[in-house]
Motif scaffolding. Sequence first.
Motif, PDB file in Angstrom:
ATOM      1  N   LEU A  66      14.186   7.186  -9.990  1.00 20.46           N
ATOM      2  CA  LEU A  66      13.575   5.889 -10.252  1.00 20.46           C
ATOM      3  C   LEU A  66      12.398   5.690  -9.307  1.00 20.46           C
ATOM      4  CD1 LEU A  66      13.487   3.119 -11.606  1.00 20.46           C
ATOM      5  CD2 LEU A  66      15.196   2.346  -9.945  1.00 20.46           C
ATOM      6  N   VAL A  67      11.212   5.607  -9.868  1.00 16.60           N
ATOM      7  CA  VAL A  67       9.998   5.355  -9.093  1.00 16.60           C
ATOM      8  C   VAL A  67       9.750   3.852  -9.099  1.00 16.60           C
ATOM      9  CG1 VAL A  67       7.533   5.814  -8.863  1.00 16.60           C
ATOM     10  CG2 VAL A  67       9.068   7.615  -9.714  1.00 16.60           C
ATOM     11  N   ALA A  68       9.858   3.247  -7.920  1.00 16.11           N
ATOM     12  CA  ALA A  68       9.715   1.792  -7.793  1.00 16.11           C
ATOM     13  C   ALA A  68       8.334   1.476  -7.236  1.00 16.11           C
ATOM     14  CB  ALA A  68      10.795   1.240  -6.870  1.00 16.11           C
ATOM     15  N   LYS A  69       7.502   0.827  -8.038  1.00 11.55           N
ATOM     16  CA  LYS A  69       6.157   0.442  -7.621  1.00 11.55           C
ATOM     17  C   LYS A  69       6.255  -0.797  -6.726  1.00 11.55           C
ATOM     18  CE  LYS A  69       3.297   3.356  -9.674  1.00 11.55           C
ATOM     19  NZ  LYS A  69       2.239   4.102  -8.942  1.00 11.55           N
ATOM     20  N   THR A  70       6.014  -0.596  -5.437  1.00 12.74           N
ATOM     21  CA  THR A  70       6.147  -1.688  -4.473  1.00 12.74           C
ATOM     22  C   THR A  70       4.787  -2.062  -3.896  1.00 12.74           C
ATOM     23  OG1 THR A  70       6.648  -0.135  -2.687  1.00 12.74           O
ATOM     24  CG2 THR A  70       8.512  -1.068  -3.902  1.00 12.74           C
ATOM     25  N   ASP A  71       4.723  -3.258  -3.297  1.00 16.37           N
ATOM     26  CA  ASP A  71       3.425  -3.813  -2.917  1.00 16.37           C
ATOM     27  C   ASP A  71       2.906  -3.356  -1.554  1.00 16.37           C
ATOM     28  OD1 ASP A  71       5.027  -5.239  -1.136  1.00 16.37           O
ATOM     29  OD2 ASP A  71       4.944  -7.089  -2.303  1.00 16.37           O
ATOM     30  N   GLY A  72       3.711  -2.683  -0.766  1.00 24.03           N
ATOM     31  CA  GLY A  72       3.225  -2.194   0.515  1.00 24.03           C
ATOM     32  C   GLY A  72       3.167  -3.239   1.609  1.00 24.03           C
ATOM     33  N   ILE A  73       3.712  -4.423   1.359  1.00 26.45           N
ATOM     34  CA  ILE A  73       3.719  -5.480   2.371  1.00 26.45           C
ATOM     35  C   ILE A  73       5.035  -5.392   3.141  1.00 26.45           C
ATOM     36  CG2 ILE A  73       3.674  -7.963   2.769  1.00 26.45           C
ATOM     37  CD1 ILE A  73       2.079  -8.220   0.155  1.00 26.45           C
ATOM     38  N   LEU A  74       4.953  -5.161   4.434  1.00 24.50           N
ATOM     39  CA  LEU A  74       6.167  -5.058   5.243  1.00 24.50           C
ATOM     40  C   LEU A  74       6.836  -6.420   5.372  1.00 24.50           C
ATOM     41  CD1 LEU A  74       4.875  -2.724   8.100  1.00 24.50           C
ATOM     42  CD2 LEU A  74       6.405  -2.103   6.228  1.00 24.50           C
ATOM     43  N   GLN A  75       8.158  -6.426   5.272  1.00 25.49           N
ATOM     44  CA  GLN A  75       8.915  -7.670   5.397  1.00 25.49           C
ATOM     45  C   GLN A  75       8.794  -8.214   6.823  1.00 25.49           C
ATOM     46  OE1 GLN A  75      10.296  -9.298   3.024  1.00 25.49           O
ATOM     47  NE2 GLN A  75      11.523 -10.818   4.083  1.00 25.49           N
TER      48      GLN A  75
ATOM     49  N   LEU B 114      23.555  12.536  -7.643  1.00 25.08           N
ATOM     50  CA  LEU B 114      22.365  12.233  -6.854  1.00 25.08           C
ATOM     51  C   LEU B 114      21.474  11.219  -7.563  1.00 25.08           C
ATOM     52  CD1 LEU B 114      20.583  12.730  -4.393  1.00 25.08           C
ATOM     53  CD2 LEU B 114      19.576  14.690  -5.600  1.00 25.08           C
ATOM     54  N   PHE B 115      21.215  10.121  -6.879  1.00 20.00           N
ATOM     55  CA  PHE B 115      20.326   9.070  -7.361  1.00 20.00           C
ATOM     56  C   PHE B 115      19.130   9.001  -6.418  1.00 20.00           C
ATOM     57  CE2 PHE B 115      19.698   4.203  -7.541  1.00 20.00           C
ATOM     58  CZ  PHE B 115      18.727   4.312  -8.529  1.00 20.00           C
ATOM     59  N   VAL B 116      17.939   9.221  -6.961  1.00 19.37           N
ATOM     60  CA  VAL B 116      16.714   9.251  -6.167  1.00 19.37           C
ATOM     61  C   VAL B 116      15.861   8.024  -6.470  1.00 19.37           C
ATOM     62  CG1 VAL B 116      14.604  10.529  -5.619  1.00 19.37           C
ATOM     63  CG2 VAL B 116      16.716  11.787  -6.180  1.00 19.37           C
ATOM     64  N   VAL B 117      15.583   7.239  -5.442  1.00 18.03           N
ATOM     65  CA  VAL B 117      14.642   6.123  -5.553  1.00 18.03           C
ATOM     66  C   VAL B 117      13.398   6.503  -4.772  1.00 18.03           C
ATOM     67  CG1 VAL B 117      14.197   3.697  -5.031  1.00 18.03           C
ATOM     68  CG2 VAL B 117      16.485   4.420  -5.769  1.00 18.03           C
ATOM     69  N   VAL B 118      12.243   6.357  -5.393  1.00 15.94           N
ATOM     70  CA  VAL B 118      10.970   6.661  -4.737  1.00 15.94           C
ATOM     71  C   VAL B 118      10.212   5.354  -4.541  1.00 15.94           C
ATOM     72  CG1 VAL B 118       8.839   7.996  -4.831  1.00 15.94           C
ATOM     73  CG2 VAL B 118      10.916   8.899  -5.910  1.00 15.94           C
ATOM     74  N   TRP B 119      10.049   4.953  -3.278  1.00 13.24           N
ATOM     75  CA  TRP B 119       9.250   3.761  -2.997  1.00 13.24           C
ATOM     76  C   TRP B 119       7.779   4.147  -3.095  1.00 13.24           C
ATOM     77  CZ3 TRP B 119      12.823   0.486  -3.503  1.00 13.24           C
ATOM     78  CH2 TRP B 119      14.047   0.557  -2.832  1.00 13.24           C
ATOM     79  N   ASP B 120       7.137   3.715  -4.157  1.00 11.53           N
ATOM     80  CA  ASP B 120       5.748   4.114  -4.424  1.00 11.53           C
ATOM     81  C   ASP B 120       4.812   2.932  -4.177  1.00 11.53           C
ATOM     82  OD1 ASP B 120       3.385   5.173  -5.276  1.00 11.53           O
ATOM     83  OD2 ASP B 120       4.015   5.551  -7.345  1.00 11.53           O
ATOM     84  N   ASN B 121       4.284   2.850  -2.948  1.00 14.01           N
ATOM     85  CA  ASN B 121       3.307   1.809  -2.635  1.00 14.01           C
ATOM     86  C   ASN B 121       1.875   2.339  -2.651  1.00 14.01           C
ATOM     87  OD1 ASN B 121       3.171   3.279  -0.253  1.00 14.01           O
ATOM     88  ND2 ASN B 121       4.052   1.686   1.041  1.00 14.01           N
ATOM     89  N   GLU B 122       1.738   3.596  -3.117  1.00 11.81           N
ATOM     90  CA  GLU B 122       0.434   4.221  -3.336  1.00 11.81           C
ATOM     91  C   GLU B 122      -0.365   4.388  -2.049  1.00 11.81           C
ATOM     92  OE1 GLU B 122      -1.427   1.925  -6.415  1.00 11.81           O
ATOM     93  OE2 GLU B 122       0.110   2.427  -7.907  1.00 11.81           O
ATOM     94  N   GLN B 123       0.348   4.530  -0.919  1.00 17.56           N
ATOM     95  CA  GLN B 123      -0.348   4.703   0.358  1.00 17.56           C
ATOM     96  C   GLN B 123       0.564   5.373   1.373  1.00 17.56           C
ATOM     97  OE1 GLN B 123      -0.506   0.945   2.870  1.00 17.56           O
ATOM     98  NE2 GLN B 123      -0.108   0.035   0.855  1.00 17.56           N
ATOM     99  N   TYR B 124      -0.068   5.992   2.373  1.00 19.75           N
ATOM    100  CA  TYR B 124       0.655   6.501   3.543  1.00 19.75           C
ATOM    101  C   TYR B 124       0.676   5.367   4.554  1.00 19.75           C
ATOM    102  CZ  TYR B 124       0.128  11.147   1.489  1.00 19.75           C
ATOM    103  OH  TYR B 124       0.189  12.240   0.645  1.00 19.75           O
ATOM    104  N   GLN B 125       1.634   4.478   4.392  1.00 27.84           N
ATOM    105  CA  GLN B 125       1.649   3.230   5.141  1.00 27.84           C
ATOM    106  C   GLN B 125       1.804   3.429   6.641  1.00 27.84           C
ATOM    107  OE1 GLN B 125       4.980   0.583   4.262  1.00 27.84           O
ATOM    108  NE2 GLN B 125       3.516  -1.090   4.011  1.00 27.84           N
ATOM    109  N   SER B 126       2.609   4.415   7.036  1.00 30.15           N
ATOM    110  CA  SER B 126       2.933   4.590   8.454  1.00 30.15           C
ATOM    111  C   SER B 126       1.748   5.088   9.276  1.00 30.15           C
ATOM    112  CB  SER B 126       4.116   5.543   8.621  1.00 30.15           C
ATOM    113  OG  SER B 126       3.791   6.827   8.148  1.00 30.15           O
ATOM    114  N   ILE B 127       0.685   5.585   8.627  1.00 31.68           N
ATOM    115  CA  ILE B 127      -0.494   6.052   9.366  1.00 31.68           C
ATOM    116  C   ILE B 127      -1.726   5.221   9.025  1.00 31.68           C
ATOM    117  CG2 ILE B 127       0.370   8.388   9.697  1.00 31.68           C
ATOM    118  CD1 ILE B 127      -1.445   9.281   7.374  1.00 31.68           C
ATOM    119  N   GLY B 128      -1.511   3.993   8.594  1.00 35.39           N
ATOM    120  CA  GLY B 128      -2.634   3.096   8.406  1.00 35.39           C
ATOM    121  C   GLY B 128      -3.018   2.784   6.977  1.00 35.39           C
TER     122      GLY B 128
END
Length: 210
Positions: A165-174, A101-115
């Motif tokens: 692996l916790v990946a610090k991402t910018d929260g900008i949707l492609q 099991l390999f776990v990647v956590v997209w961590d954009n520090e926000q609940y993006q789907s609700i605003g």
Amino acid sequence: MSATTTAKMSRYQCMARLGARLQDELVVLSLGGAVDEWYDAAPHMRSASLFQQQLGCVTPEAFGLAVGLPHRRVVSLDTDGGLLFNLGILATLGNEQPKNLFVVVWDNEQYQSIGGPRTHTASGRVDLAAIARGCGVEKAFVTSDLDEFDAHCAAGLAADEPYVLVAKTDGILQPGIKRKHSDGREDKYVFVRHVEATEGITIMGPSEHN
């Protein structure tokens, strides 16, 4: 790398790097913008991906798959908000030590789907990788560098122990990507039929007609 690092990556670019490494793995991922990004970044993995629609259930479902198919590599694409809903899964991984099991956590520090309200990780004090290590998952890391992310993906996919692996991402949707048009029910059947075909097993029989 520290959880307080301010520089962040594009989630879509990370997905493209990870997708290029996948062949016959099974993937479980969370709701929100990550769904359309993964659908576009790794088109060859569409039928092998279960698009989960409930916070807190992504890594637990991936763990269940890993236990049920111990010879198969399983990838969980979780989020900071989703993992915070069910931190107990990290204790389960620490105790059970699934080798596949390999776990990647997209961590954009926000609940993006609700605003975009902030999650606890936005404070710089909450370190999900450190929590995982405290639960007994020795291979748990944070990164905000794309090349480092790619190197961790190679290591995580080859590991014989749980790897987070916790990946610090910018929260900008492609922008400009193809939208996924199927719903959760259709996704479930596509995924189950893929597992049946690749494993040579029957999970759900044919539909019964009255």
